[in-house]
Design a protein around this motif. Sequence first.
Motif, mmCIF file in Angstrom:
data_model
loop_
_atom_site.group_PDB
_atom_site.id
_atom_site.type_symbol
_atom_site.label_atom_id
_atom_site.label_comp_id
_atom_site.label_asym_id
_atom_site.label_seq_id
_atom_site.Cartn_x
_atom_site.Cartn_y
_atom_site.Cartn_z
ATOM 1 N N THR A 162 0.807 -1.229 0.000
ATOM 2 C CA THR A 162 0.000 0.000 0.000
ATOM 3 C C THR A 162 0.834 1.271 0.000
ATOM 4 N N PRO B 161 2.628 3.056 -2.228
ATOM 5 C CA PRO B 161 2.383 4.110 -3.224
ATOM 6 C C PRO B 161 1.137 4.930 -2.924
ATOM 7 N N LYS B 162 0.174 4.321 -2.260
ATOM 8 C CA LYS B 162 -1.045 5.041 -1.879
ATOM 9 C C LYS B 162 -0.856 5.787 -0.563
ATOM 10 N N GLU C 90 1.904 12.256 -1.906
ATOM 11 C CA GLU C 90 1.931 12.367 -3.361
ATOM 12 C C GLU C 90 3.185 13.081 -3.847
ATOM 13 N N ASN D 154 8.451 10.913 -4.765
ATOM 14 C CA ASN D 154 8.567 10.221 -6.037
ATOM 15 C C ASN D 154 9.264 8.877 -5.948
ATOM 16 N N LEU E 221 7.637 5.593 -6.861
ATOM 17 C CA LEU E 221 6.243 5.835 -6.478
ATOM 18 C C LEU E 221 5.465 6.550 -7.578
ATOM 19 N N LYS E 222 6.117 7.485 -8.236
ATOM 20 C CA LYS E 222 5.441 8.237 -9.285
ATOM 21 C C LYS E 222 5.006 7.320 -10.420
ATOM 22 N N ARG F 297 2.088 4.969 -9.364
ATOM 23 C CA ARG F 297 0.788 5.648 -9.322
ATOM 24 C C ARG F 297 0.239 5.835 -10.735
ATOM 25 N N GLU F 298 1.140 6.130 -11.670
ATOM 26 C CA GLU F 298 0.701 6.360 -13.055
ATOM 27 C C GLU F 298 0.124 5.094 -13.684
ATOM 28 N N GLY G 285 -1.387 2.699 -12.086
ATOM 29 C CA GLY G 285 -2.499 2.163 -11.304
ATOM 30 C C GLY G 285 -2.101 0.952 -10.473
ATOM 31 N N TRP G 286 -1.059 1.070 -9.689
ATOM 32 C CA TRP G 286 -0.495 -0.049 -8.933
ATOM 33 C C TRP G 286 -1.511 -0.716 -8.023
ATOM 34 N N MET G 287 -2.277 0.066 -7.268
ATOM 35 C CA MET G 287 -3.197 -0.525 -6.287
ATOM 36 C C MET G 287 -4.207 -1.457 -6.962
#
Length: 739
Positions: A213, A215-216, A220, A223, A291-292, A295-296, A298-300
Motif C-alpha cells: 500500500t 504508493p497510496k 503524493e 517520487n 512511487l510516481k 501511481r501512473e 495504477g499499482w493498487m
Amino acid sequence: MDPDVLPQPCIIKGKMCRPRKKILIACLVLGAVPVSFMLYSLTFENGEAYNIYAAQPALSPDTFRLQEKVREMEDQNAALRKQLSQNQNQLLRLQMTLAAANDSGSSAKIKCVNAEPGIPKCEVIHVAIVCAGHNATRDVVTLIKSVLFYRRNPLHFHFLSDEVAEMILTKLFETWNVAEVQVSFYKAESVKPDIVWIPNRHYSGVFGLMKLTLPKTLPETMNKVIVLDTDVTFATDIAELWKIFRVLRGKQAIGLVENQSDWYLGKLWKNHRPWPALGRGFNTGVILLDLKMLREIGWMQMWRLIAEKELMTMLAVSLADQDIFNAVIKQHDYLVYRLPCQWNVQLSMNTQSEQCYSEASDLKIIHWNSPMKLKVKNKHVEFFRNMYLTFLEYDGNLLRRQLFGCSNGTSNQTQDVVMSDHYEDDDCYDFRSERELIHRTHLYYLDHREDSDSGGDSDVTLVLQLSMDRLQMLEMICKHWEGPMEVALYMSDAEAQQFLRYAMGSDTIMSRKNVGYHIVYREGQFYPVNYLRNVAMSQVRTPYMFLSDIDFLPMYGLYEYLKRAIPMADMARKKKALVVPAFETQRYRLQFPKSKTELLSMLDMGTLFTFRYHVWPKGHAPTNFAKWRTATTPYTVAWEQDFEPYVVVHKDIPKFDSRFLGFGWNKVSHTMELDAQRYEFVVLPNAFSIHMPHAPSFDIAKFRSSSLYRKCLKILKGEFQRDLSKKYGIQALKYLSVE
C-alpha cells in the motif's frame, strides 16, 4: 649520471659549491658528431648561484629521437595540466556563485557542495519501514544504527506503524536527536482495509502485507523511496542504493534482488506449490519503489486484481507481500529492475547467498530473513553475526554527529547542552550541565499490555528505577507486587542486550505483561536518579502510583491493600500522600514477614530495623514508628526537615527535580515540594516494605569520598530551596532556614 663528469666536491672562484639541478639544454650536431651539454646550477654556501656547462657523451640518433618524443609528450601533459587547472578554477567560481545565491535566498534552502559527482551530498534519502509492536521497535533500532553509521546524507524515515510502535519510536527519535534525520508516521489502521481480506500464513500477519500500500499511503509529493524490512543490516552507505534509481528506465518501477532460495522453483519438498514467480522470484526485504511511476500505472488496482485471481487457487499467501509482488512481476516483467544480489544477501535456510560475494567489501546489505534469524546455517555466519552484534550493542549516542556543510536549519541538530548561565570555571559545572541532558529513551522495551481487570478508580502502579547492578531484584519484586509497574532502567546499549537476555530467560518476568520496562541510555558521569523517576512516572496509566526504590520489597498483598486504602482516604478529592513505613535487614537471606505481627516480632529480635536508623534517622523519623507499632487506623504526621518517605500519591503530582543526580537529596526535595503544595502525609497502619542489603552504589561512594561532591550538593540544595520559595510564596519561606 657518471660521477667522473663533475668531481665532488667542486670549487669555483675559491668557493665551495654544491650541484642543485641539471637541465638538458641543447644537442648540437657538428657534422656527423653529436655533442651534448648539461647545464648545472650551483649554489654556494653564501647563497650565490653560478651556472656551468658540462660536456656529455654523444647521443645516438635513436636516442636523440626518443628524447625528442619524450619532450613532446611532456609539453602535451603540461598543456593538459594547465587546462585542468583552468577548469577547476571555473568550477570553484561556479560553486562560490551558487553558495552566494543560496545565502541571499530563502533560509530553507540547503547549502552544500557536492563531495562526489553523481551523489548529491545534501539530497534527502527517503526510507520506508513497516514497524508494529514492541519487538519490532527493538529490531528496527539495529537497522537504523547501521544506516546512520555509514550515511553521509540527510535521511527521512517513514514508518507505517501501529499506535504502540509510533509512541515508542516518537520518544526514541525525540530523545536521540540525530542531526539531519526526520521521521514521519502513517497509521497502520488506515491501510488495513486494503489488505486485511488477504489470507496470510506468514508469521508477520497483516503487517507483512502493508508494503503493497505504500504508493497510496506515502505523500503524493514523494517520487521514490527505499523500502526495508526490520531484519536487515547495512554494510555500506545507503546513498549507493539510492543512486541506483538513476538507472531505472522506461516503466521499471520496482528494484529487487533475486530470491536466493529455491522456494519459487517448487523443489523444496514433495507437492510444494508456491505462488507464480519469474524464474527464482524476488525477495522483498529490500525494495526500490518509483512511487510516481507506480501511481501512473495504477499499482493498487493492478496488484489487487492479480491477487484476487491467484487466491482462487492458492487460497492464501505463504510469504506475505512477497508472493503478490512476484505474481505481479510474473505478468508484468517490465516493472522490475534486477538489483545486484549484494544488496540483499539473504541468510534464510537453503539459500545460495554465498554466490553473491567473494570478499567482505562486496557486502552491501545482510538480510536475516529466516525465522531462526541468528541461528541460520551459512559458511560465514559467524562473520555476519559479529557484524550484526556490533550494531546491536553500538553506543547510539555516537551517531549524533553533524553532517558537514549540509544543514537547512530545520532538522534536528546534535544535542547541545544549554549552558547560558553556567561557566566551566564553576566547581559544580558538571552537576549543572548534566541536569540539562536529554537521555535517549526506548519506552516499553519488552512486550506490554495493560490489565483488562484493573483496579479502576483506585488502581495503583509501582514506580521504580534501577541500573545494571540491581537487575537481580526484578524477579523478587515481581513476586511481591502483582499490580502494574513502570520501571526505568539506566543502561548502555550493550547492557540493554544483557537485560533482554536476562528477562527472556526468566519465566517470572516474561509472564508479566503489566510491567513497562523503559531503557534510558547511559550518558554522562552521574546516575540521573530523578530523571529516571520522571520517565517511569510519565508512563503511569493508573490514577495513583506508589513511589519506591528497586532495593525495597513490598509486603505480600500490598497492591490489594493500597487499592482498598485509597478510596478510604478520599484521595480523589484531597491532597494526601499515603506513607508506607520502611524497614531494613542486614541479612541477604530473609524469611520475609507475612504480616505486621511477624514484622514486629522480627524488630524485637533484631532481625529487622527501621530504615537507616543508624546512619540517617531523620529521613524516616517523622513516620513515628513507635506509634505505628500499635496503630490500627491511618494517622497524620507533619513534614520535618529531611523527611523522605515512600508514598502513594495521585499521578498528577510535580515531577522530581532533575538537578539532583546520584546520591543525596533526590527524594527529600520532592517531599519538600509536596509539603509546599500542602499535601497531607498519612501513615498506613498495616503496610510496610523492607530494604534488602546490597553493595554500595558508585554514586554513594563518590559522595563519601569527594568533598567537592558534598560541596556541590549543598549548593544545589540552597538553590532548590530558594526556587521553591519563589514558586510557592509565603508558605515556602520556612524552607530557606533549613540547613
